[in-house]
Scaffold this motif. Structure first.
Motif, PDB file in Angstrom:
ATOM      1  N   VAL A  48      18.812  33.656  41.530  1.00 30.15           N
ATOM      2  CA  VAL A  48      18.148  32.772  42.495  1.00 30.15           C
ATOM      3  C   VAL A  48      19.153  32.242  43.514  1.00 30.15           C
ATOM      4  O   VAL A  48      18.846  32.147  44.712  1.00 30.15           O
ATOM      5  CB  VAL A  48      17.446  31.614  41.756  1.00 30.15           C
ATOM      6  N   MET A  49      20.359  31.907  43.070  1.00 31.19           N
ATOM      7  CA  MET A  49      21.370  31.431  44.013  1.00 31.19           C
ATOM      8  C   MET A  49      21.736  32.527  45.015  1.00 31.19           C
ATOM      9  O   MET A  49      21.948  32.259  46.198  1.00 31.19           O
ATOM     10  CB  MET A  49      22.620  30.968  43.258  1.00 31.19           C
ATOM     11  N   ALA A  50      21.781  33.777  44.552  1.00 34.00           N
ATOM     12  CA  ALA A  50      22.082  34.896  45.457  1.00 34.00           C
ATOM     13  C   ALA A  50      20.977  35.091  46.484  1.00 34.00           C
ATOM     14  O   ALA A  50      21.222  35.563  47.599  1.00 34.00           O
ATOM     15  CB  ALA A  50      22.287  36.176  44.654  1.00 34.00           C
ATOM     16  N   ASP A  51      19.744  34.715  46.129  1.00 37.62           N
ATOM     17  CA  ASP A  51      18.613  34.884  47.040  1.00 37.62           C
ATOM     18  C   ASP A  51      18.566  33.818  48.126  1.00 37.62           C
ATOM     19  O   ASP A  51      17.768  33.931  49.062  1.00 37.62           O
ATOM     20  CB  ASP A  51      17.300  34.860  46.248  1.00 37.62           C
ATOM     21  N   LEU A  52      19.396  32.758  48.042  1.00 39.00           N
ATOM     22  CA  LEU A  52      19.299  31.663  49.017  1.00 39.00           C
ATOM     23  C   LEU A  52      19.534  32.090  50.489  1.00 39.00           C
ATOM     24  O   LEU A  52      18.816  31.585  51.364  1.00 39.00           O
ATOM     25  CB  LEU A  52      20.269  30.542  48.637  1.00 39.00           C
ATOM     26  N   PRO A  53      20.551  32.818  50.889  1.00 43.14           N
ATOM     27  CA  PRO A  53      21.503  33.562  50.054  1.00 43.14           C
ATOM     28  C   PRO A  53      22.828  32.822  49.883  1.00 43.14           C
ATOM     29  O   PRO A  53      23.261  32.072  50.756  1.00 43.14           O
ATOM     30  CB  PRO A  53      21.718  34.825  50.868  1.00 43.14           C
ATOM     31  N   CYS A  54      23.483  33.074  48.747  1.00 42.18           N
ATOM     32  CA  CYS A  54      24.830  32.606  48.488  1.00 42.18           C
ATOM     33  C   CYS A  54      25.683  33.767  48.002  1.00 42.18           C
ATOM     34  O   CYS A  54      25.162  34.704  47.396  1.00 42.18           O
ATOM     35  CB  CYS A  54      24.843  31.531  47.387  1.00 42.18           C
ATOM     36  N   GLU A  55      26.956  33.660  48.245  1.00 37.53           N
ATOM     37  CA  GLU A  55      27.902  34.546  47.575  1.00 37.53           C
ATOM     38  C   GLU A  55      28.113  33.977  46.176  1.00 37.53           C
ATOM     39  O   GLU A  55      28.449  32.799  46.020  1.00 37.53           O
ATOM     40  CB  GLU A  55      29.223  34.590  48.337  1.00 37.53           C
ATOM     41  N   VAL A  56      27.923  34.796  45.164  1.00 39.37           N
ATOM     42  CA  VAL A  56      27.966  34.325  43.784  1.00 39.37           C
ATOM     43  C   VAL A  56      29.037  35.084  43.011  1.00 39.37           C
ATOM     44  O   VAL A  56      29.072  36.316  43.030  1.00 39.37           O
ATOM     45  CB  VAL A  56      26.598  34.519  43.083  1.00 39.37           C
ATOM     46  N   HIS A  57      29.889  34.320  42.338  1.00 43.53           N
ATOM     47  CA  HIS A  57      30.892  34.903  41.450  1.00 43.53           C
ATOM     48  C   HIS A  57      30.554  34.469  40.028  1.00 43.53           C
ATOM     49  O   HIS A  57      30.547  33.272  39.729  1.00 43.53           O
ATOM     50  CB  HIS A  57      32.293  34.456  41.844  1.00 43.53           C
ATOM     51  N   MET A  58      30.271  35.445  39.170  1.00 46.56           N
ATOM     52  CA  MET A  58      29.935  35.181  37.772  1.00 46.56           C
ATOM     53  C   MET A  58      31.152  35.472  36.902  1.00 46.56           C
ATOM     54  O   MET A  58      31.866  36.452  37.128  1.00 46.56           O
ATOM     55  CB  MET A  58      28.753  36.043  37.329  1.00 46.56           C
ATOM     56  N   PHE A  59      31.351  34.625  35.888  1.00 50.59           N
ATOM     57  CA  PHE A  59      32.491  34.771  34.993  1.00 50.59           C
ATOM     58  C   PHE A  59      32.007  34.690  33.546  1.00 50.59           C
ATOM     59  O   PHE A  59      31.182  33.841  33.204  1.00 50.59           O
ATOM     60  CB  PHE A  59      33.515  33.647  35.225  1.00 50.59           C
ATOM     61  N   ASP A  60      32.547  35.561  32.719  1.00 50.22           N
ATOM     62  CA  ASP A  60      32.280  35.456  31.291  1.00 50.22           C
ATOM     63  C   ASP A  60      33.381  36.188  30.528  1.00 50.22           C
ATOM     64  O   ASP A  60      33.967  37.146  31.049  1.00 50.22           O
ATOM     65  CB  ASP A  60      30.915  36.051  30.931  1.00 50.22           C
ATOM     66  N   VAL A  61      33.621  35.736  29.296  1.00 49.47           N
ATOM     67  CA  VAL A  61      34.666  36.368  28.487  1.00 49.47           C
ATOM     68  C   VAL A  61      34.185  37.680  27.880  1.00 49.47           C
ATOM     69  O   VAL A  61      34.988  38.450  27.358  1.00 49.47           O
ATOM     70  CB  VAL A  61      35.149  35.414  27.381  1.00 49.47           C
ATOM     71  N   LEU A  62      32.880  37.945  27.928  1.00 53.30           N
ATOM     72  CA  LEU A  62      32.331  39.208  27.447  1.00 53.30           C
ATOM     73  C   LEU A  62      32.225  40.205  28.601  1.00 53.30           C
ATOM     74  O   LEU A  62      31.760  39.849  29.684  1.00 53.30           O
ATOM     75  CB  LEU A  62      30.948  39.000  26.829  1.00 53.30           C
ATOM     76  N   ASP A  63      32.602  41.424  28.363  1.00 56.62           N
ATOM     77  CA  ASP A  63      32.531  42.449  29.402  1.00 56.62           C
ATOM     78  C   ASP A  63      31.234  43.236  29.229  1.00 56.62           C
ATOM     79  O   ASP A  63      31.203  44.323  28.678  1.00 56.62           O
ATOM     80  CB  ASP A  63      33.730  43.394  29.292  1.00 56.62           C
ATOM     81  N   TYR A  64      30.140  42.646  29.722  1.00 50.18           N
ATOM     82  CA  TYR A  64      28.844  43.309  29.528  1.00 50.18           C
ATOM     83  C   TYR A  64      28.277  43.887  30.819  1.00 50.18           C
ATOM     84  O   TYR A  64      27.167  44.413  30.843  1.00 50.18           O
ATOM     85  CB  TYR A  64      27.839  42.336  28.909  1.00 50.18           C
ATOM     86  N   ARG A  65      29.010  43.780  31.929  1.00 48.91           N
ATOM     87  CA  ARG A  65      28.616  44.410  33.191  1.00 48.91           C
ATOM     88  C   ARG A  65      27.169  44.095  33.588  1.00 48.91           C
ATOM     89  O   ARG A  65      26.291  44.953  33.510  1.00 48.91           O
ATOM     90  CB  ARG A  65      28.800  45.929  33.109  1.00 48.91           C
ATOM     91  N   PRO A  66      26.883  42.872  34.024  1.00 49.64           N
ATOM     92  CA  PRO A  66      25.503  42.512  34.373  1.00 49.64           C
ATOM     93  C   PRO A  66      24.950  43.358  35.503  1.00 49.64           C
ATOM     94  O   PRO A  66      25.656  43.658  36.481  1.00 49.64           O
ATOM     95  CB  PRO A  66      25.607  41.039  34.762  1.00 49.64           C
ATOM     96  N   LEU A  67      23.696  43.722  35.385  1.00 52.01           N
ATOM     97  CA  LEU A  67      23.044  44.561  36.388  1.00 52.01           C
ATOM     98  C   LEU A  67      23.018  43.882  37.745  1.00 52.01           C
ATOM     99  O   LEU A  67      23.139  44.534  38.781  1.00 52.01           O
ATOM    100  CB  LEU A  67      21.625  44.900  35.935  1.00 52.01           C
TER     101      LEU A  67
END
Length: 397
Positions: A194-213
Protein backbone atom coordinates in the motif's frame (compact mmCIF):
# COMPACT_ATOMS: atom_id res chain seq x y z
CA UNK A 1 -9.83 31.57 24.24
CA UNK A 2 -12.13 33.11 21.66
CA UNK A 3 -11.90 31.57 18.17
CA UNK A 4 -11.06 33.44 15.02
CA UNK A 5 -14.27 34.85 13.57
CA UNK A 6 -13.37 35.54 9.98
CA UNK A 7 -10.59 35.74 7.44
CA UNK A 8 -10.49 38.43 4.78
CA UNK A 9 -8.18 38.73 1.79
CA UNK A 10 -7.84 42.49 1.51
CA UNK A 11 -4.25 42.40 0.26
CA UNK A 12 -2.57 40.38 -2.52
CA UNK A 13 -2.72 36.61 -2.27
CA UNK A 14 0.57 36.51 -0.38
CA UNK A 15 -0.94 38.45 2.54
CA UNK A 16 -3.46 36.92 4.96
CA UNK A 17 -5.68 38.85 7.40
CA UNK A 18 -7.10 37.09 10.45
CA UNK A 19 -9.63 39.19 12.37
CA UNK A 20 -10.09 38.53 16.10
CA UNK A 21 -12.79 39.65 18.52
CA UNK A 22 -10.48 40.32 21.44
CA UNK A 23 -6.85 41.05 22.10
CA UNK A 24 -4.95 41.72 25.31
CA UNK A 25 -2.28 44.26 25.97
CA UNK A 26 0.55 42.02 27.16
CA UNK A 27 1.55 38.35 27.46
CA UNK A 28 1.26 35.53 24.95
CA UNK A 29 -0.65 35.88 21.71
CA UNK A 30 -2.22 32.83 20.08
CA UNK A 31 -5.22 32.11 17.93
CA UNK A 32 -6.64 29.76 15.34
CA UNK A 33 -6.17 30.59 11.67
CA UNK A 34 -7.78 29.21 8.53
CA UNK A 35 -5.68 26.03 8.51
CA UNK A 36 -7.20 24.94 11.84
CA UNK A 37 -3.93 25.04 13.80
CA UNK A 38 -3.37 27.14 16.87
CA UNK A 39 -0.78 29.83 16.19
CA UNK A 40 1.55 31.44 18.69
CA UNK A 41 3.02 34.79 17.71
CA UNK A 42 5.89 36.73 19.25
CA UNK A 43 7.19 40.26 18.86
CA UNK A 44 10.15 40.85 16.57
CA UNK A 45 11.87 42.65 19.44
CA UNK A 46 11.29 40.18 22.24
CA UNK A 47 9.56 36.83 22.53
CA UNK A 48 8.25 37.96 25.90
CA UNK A 49 6.46 40.94 24.37
CA UNK A 50 3.54 39.00 23.01
CA UNK A 51 -0.21 39.33 23.10
CA UNK A 52 -2.72 36.90 24.53
CA UNK A 53 -6.39 36.41 23.60
CA UNK A 54 -8.58 36.07 26.70
CA UNK A 55 -12.29 36.29 27.37
CA UNK A 56 -11.70 39.45 29.40
CA UNK A 57 -10.00 41.46 26.66
CA UNK A 58 -12.26 43.67 24.61
CA UNK A 59 -10.16 45.32 21.93
CA UNK A 60 -10.86 44.40 18.31
CA UNK A 61 -7.97 43.95 15.87
CA UNK A 62 -6.43 41.95 13.05
CA UNK A 63 -3.36 39.85 12.31
CA UNK A 64 -1.65 40.22 8.93
CA UNK A 65 0.55 37.31 7.84
CA UNK A 66 2.75 38.61 5.02
CA UNK A 67 4.62 35.81 3.28
CA UNK A 68 8.07 36.74 2.02
CA UNK A 69 9.32 35.65 -1.44
CA UNK A 70 9.66 31.86 -1.80
CA UNK A 71 13.46 32.10 -1.74
CA UNK A 72 13.46 33.23 1.90
CA UNK A 73 10.87 30.77 3.23
CA UNK A 74 9.92 33.23 5.97
CA UNK A 75 6.68 34.79 7.14
CA UNK A 76 6.21 38.17 8.77
CA UNK A 77 3.17 38.82 10.90
CA UNK A 78 1.93 42.28 11.84
CA UNK A 79 -0.60 42.97 14.61
CA UNK A 80 -3.06 45.73 13.78
CA UNK A 81 -5.33 47.37 16.34
CA UNK A 82 -7.13 50.69 16.74
CA UNK A 83 -4.25 52.01 18.82
CA UNK A 84 -1.08 50.73 17.24
CA UNK A 85 0.69 48.68 14.59
CA UNK A 86 3.02 46.21 16.21
CA UNK A 87 5.38 43.81 14.37
CA UNK A 88 4.88 40.13 15.24
CA UNK A 89 7.17 37.18 14.50
CA UNK A 90 5.76 33.68 13.85
CA UNK A 91 7.03 31.28 16.53
CA UNK A 92 5.38 27.87 16.37
CA UNK A 93 2.18 25.86 16.10
CA UNK A 94 1.52 24.20 19.45
CA UNK A 95 -0.54 21.02 19.54
CA UNK A 96 -3.25 20.46 22.17
CA UNK A 97 -2.04 19.65 25.67
CA UNK A 98 -2.78 15.90 26.00
CA UNK A 99 -2.44 15.94 29.79
CA UNK A 100 -5.15 18.58 30.17
CA UNK A 101 -7.50 16.94 27.66
CA UNK A 102 -7.14 13.47 29.15
CA UNK A 103 -7.49 14.70 32.72
CA UNK A 104 -10.74 16.45 31.83
CA UNK A 105 -12.14 13.17 30.49
CA UNK A 106 -10.64 11.07 33.31
CA UNK A 107 -10.71 12.96 36.65
CA UNK A 108 -8.64 10.28 38.41
CA UNK A 109 -5.78 10.52 35.89
CA UNK A 110 -2.44 11.91 37.07
CA UNK A 111 0.45 13.26 35.00
CA UNK A 112 3.19 10.81 34.10
CA UNK A 113 6.31 11.00 36.18
CA UNK A 114 9.70 9.51 35.36
CA UNK A 115 8.95 6.37 37.38
CA UNK A 116 6.10 3.89 37.08
CA UNK A 117 4.33 2.94 40.27
CA UNK A 118 2.45 -0.10 38.97
CA UNK A 119 2.87 -2.40 35.99
CA UNK A 120 -0.64 -1.48 34.92
CA UNK A 121 0.47 2.15 34.63
CA UNK A 122 2.67 1.20 31.69
CA UNK A 123 -0.26 -0.24 29.75
CA UNK A 124 -2.48 2.68 30.72
CA UNK A 125 0.25 5.00 29.43
CA UNK A 126 0.37 3.17 26.09
CA UNK A 127 -3.38 3.45 25.68
CA UNK A 128 -3.42 7.20 26.35
CA UNK A 129 -3.22 9.12 23.04
CA UNK A 130 -1.10 12.25 23.23
CA UNK A 131 -2.13 14.09 20.06
CA UNK A 132 -4.74 13.76 17.36
CA UNK A 133 -4.31 13.16 13.63
CA UNK A 134 -7.26 14.45 11.62
CA UNK A 135 -6.66 12.07 8.72
CA UNK A 136 -5.68 8.53 9.73
CA UNK A 137 -5.51 5.79 7.13
CA UNK A 138 -5.09 2.06 7.62
CA UNK A 139 -2.33 0.64 5.46
CA UNK A 140 -2.44 -3.06 4.56
CA UNK A 141 -3.48 -5.93 6.79
CA UNK A 142 -5.06 -9.32 6.38
CA UNK A 143 -7.94 -11.01 8.19
CA UNK A 144 -6.84 -13.81 10.52
CA UNK A 145 -9.08 -16.83 10.98
CA UNK A 146 -8.04 -17.21 14.64
CA UNK A 147 -9.12 -13.60 15.42
CA UNK A 148 -5.57 -12.66 16.45
CA UNK A 149 -4.17 -9.24 15.69
CA UNK A 150 -6.24 -6.19 16.61
CA UNK A 151 -9.10 -8.14 18.18
CA UNK A 152 -11.22 -7.78 15.07
CA UNK A 153 -9.19 -10.38 13.19
CA UNK A 154 -7.02 -7.89 11.27
CA UNK A 155 -3.23 -8.21 11.44
CA UNK A 156 -0.21 -6.92 9.54
CA UNK A 157 -1.66 -3.43 9.10
CA UNK A 158 -0.40 -0.07 10.32
CA UNK A 159 -2.10 3.30 10.62
CA UNK A 160 -0.47 6.33 9.02
CA UNK A 161 -1.23 10.03 9.48
CA UNK A 162 -2.02 11.64 6.12
CA UNK A 163 -2.00 15.28 7.23
CA UNK A 164 -0.14 17.61 4.83
CA UNK A 165 2.81 18.11 7.19
CA UNK A 166 3.91 14.52 6.55
CA UNK A 167 4.02 14.91 2.75
CA UNK A 168 2.48 11.60 1.73
CA UNK A 169 -0.24 12.84 -0.61
CA UNK A 170 1.36 15.63 -2.63
CA UNK A 171 4.19 13.77 -4.36
CA UNK A 172 2.51 13.97 -7.80
CA UNK A 173 3.60 10.47 -8.75
CA UNK A 174 7.32 10.95 -8.04
CA UNK A 175 8.35 8.07 -5.76
CA UNK A 176 11.50 9.92 -4.67
CA UNK A 177 9.26 12.40 -2.88
CA UNK A 178 8.19 9.74 -0.38
CA UNK A 179 10.47 7.26 1.40
CA UNK A 180 9.41 4.34 3.58
CA UNK A 181 11.82 2.11 5.48
CA UNK A 182 10.15 -1.09 6.65
CA UNK A 183 12.09 -3.23 9.13
CA UNK A 184 10.74 -6.68 9.89
CA UNK A 185 8.53 -7.62 6.96
CA UNK A 186 8.70 -11.44 7.30
CA UNK A 187 6.04 -12.85 4.94
CA UNK A 188 3.52 -10.03 5.50
CA UNK A 189 4.04 -7.30 2.88
CA UNK A 190 0.54 -5.81 2.58
CA UNK A 191 1.63 -2.63 4.38
CA UNK A 192 4.61 -2.21 2.05
CA UNK A 193 2.43 -2.75 -1.01
CA UNK A 194 0.00 0.00 0.00
CA UNK A 195 2.85 2.40 0.75
CA UNK A 196 4.33 1.66 -2.69
CA UNK A 197 0.96 2.50 -4.26
CA UNK A 198 0.93 6.04 -2.77
CA UNK A 199 3.51 6.06 -4.47
CA UNK A 200 6.53 5.77 -2.17
CA UNK A 201 9.95 4.30 -2.59
CA UNK A 202 9.93 1.37 -0.16
CA UNK A 203 12.89 -0.47 1.31
CA UNK A 204 11.99 -3.72 3.09
CA UNK A 205 14.36 -5.40 5.53
CA UNK A 206 14.28 -8.81 7.14
CA UNK A 207 16.78 -11.30 8.53
CA UNK A 208 15.13 -14.07 6.48
CA UNK A 209 16.07 -14.35 2.82
CA UNK A 210 12.67 -15.20 1.38
CA UNK A 211 12.73 -12.91 -1.69
CA UNK A 212 9.28 -11.26 -1.48
CA UNK A 213 7.36 -11.12 -4.73
CA UNK A 214 6.51 -7.45 -4.19
CA UNK A 215 10.16 -6.44 -4.61
CA UNK A 216 10.40 -8.50 -7.80
CA UNK A 217 7.35 -6.99 -9.53
CA UNK A 218 7.49 -3.35 -8.31
CA UNK A 219 10.57 -1.39 -9.46
CA UNK A 220 10.17 1.07 -6.57
CA UNK A 221 10.33 -1.62 -3.85
CA UNK A 222 13.63 -3.09 -2.65
CA UNK A 223 14.33 -6.01 -0.34
CA UNK A 224 17.44 -6.30 1.84
CA UNK A 225 18.31 -9.38 3.86
CA UNK A 226 19.61 -7.26 6.70
CA UNK A 227 18.41 -6.26 10.13
CA UNK A 228 18.51 -3.15 12.28
CA UNK A 229 20.36 -2.94 15.58
CA UNK A 230 22.11 -0.46 17.86
CA UNK A 231 25.48 -1.47 16.41
CA UNK A 232 26.95 -3.16 13.38
CA UNK A 233 27.21 -6.91 13.93
CA UNK A 234 26.26 -10.34 12.59
CA UNK A 235 23.36 -12.13 14.29
CA UNK A 236 22.96 -15.89 14.24
CA UNK A 237 19.46 -17.41 14.30
CA UNK A 238 19.62 -21.00 15.52
CA UNK A 239 15.98 -21.76 14.74
CA UNK A 240 16.51 -21.01 11.03
CA UNK A 241 20.21 -21.87 10.77
CA UNK A 242 20.80 -18.45 9.24
CA UNK A 243 22.92 -15.38 9.83
CA UNK A 244 22.15 -11.74 9.05
CA UNK A 245 24.18 -8.57 8.93
CA UNK A 246 22.85 -5.92 11.30
CA UNK A 247 23.30 -2.16 10.84
CA UNK A 248 22.13 0.97 12.64
CA UNK A 249 19.53 3.19 11.01
CA UNK A 250 22.22 5.72 10.12
CA UNK A 251 24.34 3.01 8.48
CA UNK A 252 21.40 1.73 6.45
CA UNK A 253 20.69 5.26 5.17
CA UNK A 254 24.33 5.76 4.22
CA UNK A 255 24.81 2.37 2.57
CA UNK A 256 21.67 2.75 0.45
CA UNK A 257 22.58 6.29 -0.70
CA UNK A 258 19.55 7.78 1.05
CA UNK A 259 21.52 10.50 2.84
CA UNK A 260 19.70 13.86 3.01
CA UNK A 261 16.38 12.27 2.12
CA UNK A 262 13.49 12.57 4.54
CA UNK A 263 12.23 9.27 5.95
CA UNK A 264 8.51 9.87 5.71
CA UNK A 265 7.54 6.58 7.38
CA UNK A 266 9.73 4.34 9.54
CA UNK A 267 8.09 0.98 10.24
CA UNK A 268 9.71 -1.26 12.85
CA UNK A 269 8.33 -4.72 13.70
CA UNK A 270 11.33 -6.71 14.93
CA UNK A 271 9.97 -8.95 17.69
CA UNK A 272 11.17 -7.44 20.97
CA UNK A 273 14.45 -6.04 19.58
CA UNK A 274 12.86 -2.60 19.14
CA UNK A 275 13.98 -1.45 22.60
CA UNK A 276 17.69 -1.80 21.84
CA UNK A 277 17.21 -0.17 18.43
CA UNK A 278 15.30 2.88 19.68
CA UNK A 279 17.78 3.53 22.47
CA UNK A 280 20.17 4.22 19.60
CA UNK A 281 17.76 6.04 17.26
CA UNK A 282 16.43 8.34 20.00
CA UNK A 283 19.95 9.69 20.49
CA UNK A 284 20.78 10.12 16.80
CA UNK A 285 20.19 13.45 14.98
CA UNK A 286 18.92 11.45 11.99
CA UNK A 287 15.68 10.94 13.95
CA UNK A 288 14.75 14.54 13.09
CA UNK A 289 14.34 13.45 9.45
CA UNK A 290 11.70 10.82 10.34
CA UNK A 291 8.11 12.00 9.90
CA UNK A 292 6.28 9.18 11.66
CA UNK A 293 6.99 5.82 13.24
CA UNK A 294 4.77 2.73 12.99
CA UNK A 295 6.16 0.62 15.81
CA UNK A 296 5.25 -2.75 17.27
CA UNK A 297 6.22 -2.97 20.94
CA UNK A 298 6.55 -6.07 23.09
CA UNK A 299 6.62 -6.86 26.80
CA UNK A 300 7.34 -10.55 26.44
CA UNK A 301 9.75 -10.23 29.37
CA UNK A 302 6.66 -10.25 31.59
CA UNK A 303 6.06 -13.85 30.55
CA UNK A 304 9.66 -14.98 30.75
CA UNK A 305 10.46 -17.86 28.41
CA UNK A 306 6.86 -17.34 27.19
CA UNK A 307 5.59 -19.04 30.33
CA UNK A 308 2.43 -17.30 31.53
CA UNK A 309 2.81 -18.70 35.05
CA UNK A 310 6.24 -17.06 35.46
CA UNK A 311 4.85 -13.80 36.81
CA UNK A 312 3.01 -15.56 39.64
CA UNK A 313 6.30 -16.40 41.33
CA UNK A 314 8.21 -13.18 40.68
CA UNK A 315 8.36 -10.17 43.02
CA UNK A 316 6.41 -7.14 41.90
CA UNK A 317 9.62 -5.10 41.80
CA UNK A 318 10.96 -7.31 39.01
CA UNK A 319 7.82 -6.75 36.95
CA UNK A 320 8.33 -3.00 37.37
CA UNK A 321 11.94 -3.25 36.21
CA UNK A 322 10.75 -4.83 32.97
CA UNK A 323 8.15 -2.16 32.21
CA UNK A 324 10.23 0.75 33.51
CA UNK A 325 13.03 -0.02 31.04
CA UNK A 326 10.57 0.08 28.14
CA UNK A 327 8.85 3.18 29.51
CA UNK A 328 12.21 4.97 29.57
CA UNK A 329 12.78 4.21 25.87
CA UNK A 330 9.34 5.51 24.92
CA UNK A 331 9.92 8.69 26.90
CA UNK A 332 13.24 9.13 25.05
CA UNK A 333 11.30 8.96 21.76
CA UNK A 334 8.93 11.62 23.06
CA UNK A 335 11.86 13.81 24.08
CA UNK A 336 12.67 14.14 20.38
CA UNK A 337 9.25 15.66 19.63
CA UNK A 338 7.34 12.48 18.76
CA UNK A 339 3.86 12.00 20.15
CA UNK A 340 1.62 8.94 20.24
CA UNK A 341 -1.48 9.17 18.07
CA UNK A 342 -2.90 5.74 18.81
CA UNK A 343 -2.13 2.31 20.25
CA UNK A 344 -3.88 -1.01 19.90
CA UNK A 345 -3.23 -4.44 21.37
CA UNK A 346 -2.01 -7.33 19.28
CA UNK A 347 -3.89 -10.29 20.69
CA UNK A 348 -1.90 -13.52 20.92
CA UNK A 349 -3.65 -16.19 22.92
CA UNK A 350 -0.44 -17.90 24.02
CA UNK A 351 1.31 -14.93 25.67
CA UNK A 352 -0.96 -12.78 27.86
CA UNK A 353 0.26 -11.24 31.10
CA UNK A 354 -1.85 -11.27 34.28
CA UNK A 355 -0.96 -8.86 37.06
CA UNK A 356 -1.44 -9.39 40.79
CA UNK A 357 -5.12 -8.40 40.55
CA UNK A 358 -5.80 -10.93 37.79
CA UNK A 359 -6.19 -8.25 35.09
CA UNK A 360 -5.05 -9.39 31.65
CA UNK A 361 -2.70 -7.40 29.43
CA UNK A 362 -1.46 -8.22 25.95
CA UNK A 363 2.32 -8.45 25.60
CA UNK A 364 2.48 -6.90 22.14
CA UNK A 365 0.84 -3.89 20.58
CA UNK A 366 1.11 -1.26 17.84
CA UNK A 367 1.95 2.42 18.23
CA UNK A 368 1.80 5.26 15.72
CA UNK A 369 4.08 8.18 16.56
CA UNK A 370 4.13 11.43 14.61
CA UNK A 371 7.00 13.91 14.66
CA UNK A 372 5.29 17.10 15.83
CA UNK A 373 8.35 19.10 14.80
CA UNK A 374 7.29 18.62 11.20
CA UNK A 375 4.42 21.05 11.83
CA UNK A 376 6.95 23.78 12.60
CA UNK A 377 8.20 25.72 9.54
CA UNK A 378 11.30 26.86 11.44
CA UNK A 379 12.24 23.25 12.18
CA UNK A 380 11.65 22.25 8.57
CA UNK A 381 13.83 25.13 7.44
CA UNK A 382 16.64 23.89 9.69
CA UNK A 383 16.37 20.46 8.07
CA UNK A 384 16.44 22.06 4.63
CA UNK A 385 19.54 24.03 5.63
CA UNK A 386 21.17 20.72 6.58
CA UNK A 387 20.61 19.46 3.03
CA UNK A 388 17.32 17.56 3.36
CA UNK A 389 15.13 17.78 0.29
CA UNK A 390 11.74 19.48 0.51
CA UNK A 391 9.25 20.18 -2.23
CA UNK A 392 8.74 23.90 -2.82
CA UNK A 393 5.00 23.81 -2.24
CA UNK A 394 5.47 22.20 1.18
CA UNK A 395 8.22 24.49 2.34
CA UNK A 396 5.50 27.14 2.42
CA UNK A 397 3.16 24.92 4.48
Amino acid sequence: MRPVKKIVYALPASVLFVTLYSLGREGNFSGEAKDGFLHTLASDNSASEMMHITDETLEHGSIIVAHQPPQTRKSRVVFVSRAQIKPIRYVNRPLPDPARLYKEANPQWMSWGPRLREVRDYFRYLRTPQVNCRKLKRMGGEVQCDRSGDGEGMDGHKYICMEPAFMLTQNQGDVRECLTLSFGTHFETSFDEVMADLPCEVHMFDVLDYRPLLAAVNPNVYFHQEGIAAERRVDIYSNSNATAQMFTLREHVSRLNLTNRLIHVLKVDIENSEWEVFKDIANDPIFNAVGQVALEVHTLDLVKDLNTSWSKNVPKEEWLQVTQAKFDVLRAIEARGFRRVLYWDNYQRAYPYFDDTGARYETSGEILYINTNWYDPAFRKRLADQGYEFRDVLQRY
